[in-house]
Design a protein around this motif. Structure first.
Motif, short mmCIF file in Angstrom:
data_model
loop_
_atom_site.label_atom_id
_atom_site.label_comp_id
_atom_site.label_asym_id
_atom_site.label_seq_id
_atom_site.Cartn_x
_atom_site.Cartn_y
_atom_site.Cartn_z
N GLY A 105 -14.18 -9.37 2.83
CA GLY A 105 -12.89 -8.98 2.28
C GLY A 105 -12.46 -9.62 0.97
N LEU A 106 -11.87 -8.79 0.15
CA LEU A 106 -11.05 -9.21 -0.97
C LEU A 106 -9.68 -8.59 -0.74
N PRO A 107 -8.62 -9.28 -1.11
CA PRO A 107 -7.30 -8.66 -0.99
C PRO A 107 -7.20 -7.43 -1.90
N PHE A 108 -6.76 -6.33 -1.33
CA PHE A 108 -6.70 -5.08 -2.10
C PHE A 108 -5.82 -5.20 -3.34
N CYS A 109 -4.80 -6.05 -3.25
CA CYS A 109 -3.80 -6.09 -4.33
C CYS A 109 -4.35 -6.70 -5.62
N ILE A 110 -5.53 -7.34 -5.60
CA ILE A 110 -6.07 -7.88 -6.85
C ILE A 110 -7.12 -6.95 -7.46
N ILE A 111 -7.42 -5.83 -6.77
CA ILE A 111 -8.45 -4.91 -7.20
C ILE A 111 -7.84 -3.59 -7.64
N ASP A 112 -8.38 -2.99 -8.70
CA ASP A 112 -7.93 -1.68 -9.16
C ASP A 112 -8.04 -0.68 -8.01
N PRO A 113 -6.99 0.07 -7.74
CA PRO A 113 -6.99 1.00 -6.60
C PRO A 113 -8.16 1.99 -6.59
N VAL A 114 -8.71 2.33 -7.75
CA VAL A 114 -9.82 3.30 -7.79
C VAL A 114 -11.06 2.76 -7.09
N TRP A 116 -10.87 0.83 -4.19
CA TRP A 116 -10.58 0.45 -2.81
C TRP A 116 -11.54 1.08 -1.80
N GLN A 117 -12.04 2.29 -2.10
CA GLN A 117 -12.86 2.99 -1.12
C GLN A 117 -14.19 2.28 -0.86
N ARG A 118 -14.59 1.37 -1.73
CA ARG A 118 -15.87 0.67 -1.52
C ARG A 118 -15.67 -0.75 -0.95
N MET A 119 -14.45 -1.08 -0.55
CA MET A 119 -14.17 -2.40 0.00
C MET A 119 -14.07 -2.36 1.51
N THR A 174 2.55 -9.21 5.13
CA THR A 174 3.31 -8.58 6.20
C THR A 174 4.20 -7.47 5.66
N GLU A 175 4.49 -7.49 4.37
CA GLU A 175 5.33 -6.48 3.75
C GLU A 175 4.50 -5.43 3.01
N CYS A 176 3.17 -5.50 3.15
CA CYS A 176 2.28 -4.63 2.37
C CYS A 176 1.78 -3.47 3.22
N PRO A 177 1.81 -2.24 2.71
CA PRO A 177 1.33 -1.09 3.49
C PRO A 177 -0.18 -1.12 3.74
N ALA A 178 -0.91 -1.96 3.01
CA ALA A 178 -2.36 -2.03 3.18
C ALA A 178 -2.79 -3.06 4.22
N ALA A 179 -1.84 -3.76 4.82
CA ALA A 179 -2.17 -4.91 5.67
C ALA A 179 -3.09 -4.55 6.83
N THR A 212 1.57 3.86 -4.67
CA THR A 212 0.17 3.60 -5.00
C THR A 212 -0.69 3.69 -3.74
N TRP A 213 -0.18 3.16 -2.63
CA TRP A 213 -0.92 3.23 -1.37
C TRP A 213 -1.07 4.68 -0.90
N ARG A 214 -0.02 5.47 -1.08
CA ARG A 214 -0.09 6.88 -0.69
C ARG A 214 -1.13 7.63 -1.52
N GLU A 215 -1.27 7.24 -2.77
CA GLU A 215 -2.22 7.93 -3.67
C GLU A 215 -3.66 7.52 -3.41
N TYR A 216 -3.88 6.22 -3.15
CA TYR A 216 -5.25 5.72 -3.09
C TYR A 216 -5.69 5.22 -1.72
N GLY A 217 -4.75 4.92 -0.85
CA GLY A 217 -5.13 4.20 0.36
C GLY A 217 -4.94 4.87 1.69
N LEU A 218 -4.25 6.01 1.74
CA LEU A 218 -3.90 6.58 3.04
C LEU A 218 -5.13 6.98 3.86
N GLY A 219 -6.22 7.32 3.21
CA GLY A 219 -7.41 7.72 3.95
C GLY A 219 -8.32 6.57 4.33
N LEU A 220 -7.94 5.35 3.98
CA LEU A 220 -8.80 4.19 4.24
C LEU A 220 -8.55 3.63 5.63
#
Length: 233
Positions: A105-114, A116-119, A174-179, A212-220
């Motif tokens: 793991g790397l925290p998603f918030c330090i990586i460009d959202p494009v 995320w699918q490979r993390m 705890t406040e992040c939608p990617a948690a 941003t999470w809705r655009e890049y992360g909802l399918g993860l």
């Protein structure tokens, strides 16, 4: 330089070619360090030119808290360097057709959202343990503390594992939608979760914007590496 054995690189090249010539598809683990992080694409291109059959490349983050603590005390990469690595990963997939993903793991918030699918979310401290060469049990390879032994009575092992699992996350997470997917990155990233000094990235945790999470992360979803088996606690 890593093995300390002058002939190891030659033996590695010979071994890769022999295995590939005999029809064995390989998975490559690439330890990302300040010395080699810019050479990821060049390495994949070299493998391709040698006609080494590569199924995928796993990017690995070296942390000094566990197995690497005596030999790799200064291998933390910046967020910018990790993003450069992921840019190379995209080029490898586009030009060479080799899948590349982040193994731990790397925290998603330090990586460009494009990217995320490979993390892959790190499973350490959730439902996996590390078994050392002496059969000691640890929460993960990043944690030096022994929590038990493989040949302990089963009840004792279950108690040790249960005590080792921590779902506590730092406040920004705890406040992040990617948690639920990111889990705050590797267990070593999570402030105080393993009783050791938090790593470089914990100070940079920022909740991801919901749009941003809705655009890049909802399918993860949390993923597992091929061949990695979960241990139920």
């Amino acid at each position: 330089a890593i093995t300390g054995t002058p002939s190891s690189w030659h033996r590695l090249k010979t071994g890769l070619e022999m295995l590939s010539d005999n029809g064995i598809t390989l998975a490559i683990e690439y330890d990302c360090t300040p010395e080699n992080y810019q050479q990821l694409y060049a390495t994949a291109k070299w493998l391709s030119r040698r006609q080494v059959s590569v199924r995928h490349i796993q990017l690995h983050r070296i942390l000094p808290m566990g197995d690497a603590r005596s030999r790799y005390p200064h291998n933390t990469l910046s967020a910018q360097q990790w993003n450069e690595i992921f840019e190379q990963a995209s080029t490898i997939e586009e030009r060479l057709g080799i899948k590349v993903f982040m193994e731990d793991g790397l925290p998603f918030c330090i990586i460009d959202p494009v990217h995320w699918q490979r993390m892959l979310a790190c499973a350490c401290g959730h439902n996996l343990i590390t078994i050392g060469p002496d059969f000691s049990l640890r929460r993960c390879a990043c944690d030096p503390d022994t929590i038990g032994h493989l040949f302990d009575p089963p009840d004792k092992i279950r108690l040790a594992l249960g005590a080792a699992v921590s779902t506590e996350l730092p406040q920004p997470c705890t406040e992040c939608p990617a948690a639920s997917v990111s889990r705050g990155g590797c267990s070593a990233s999570r402030v105080g979760s393993n009783g050791h000094q938090p790593d470089h990235y914990s100070a940079h945790f920022i909740p991801i914007d919901l749009n941003t999470w809705r655009e890049y992360g909802l399918g993860l979803t949390p993923k597992r590496i091929t061949g990695q088996h979960a241990i139920k606690i």
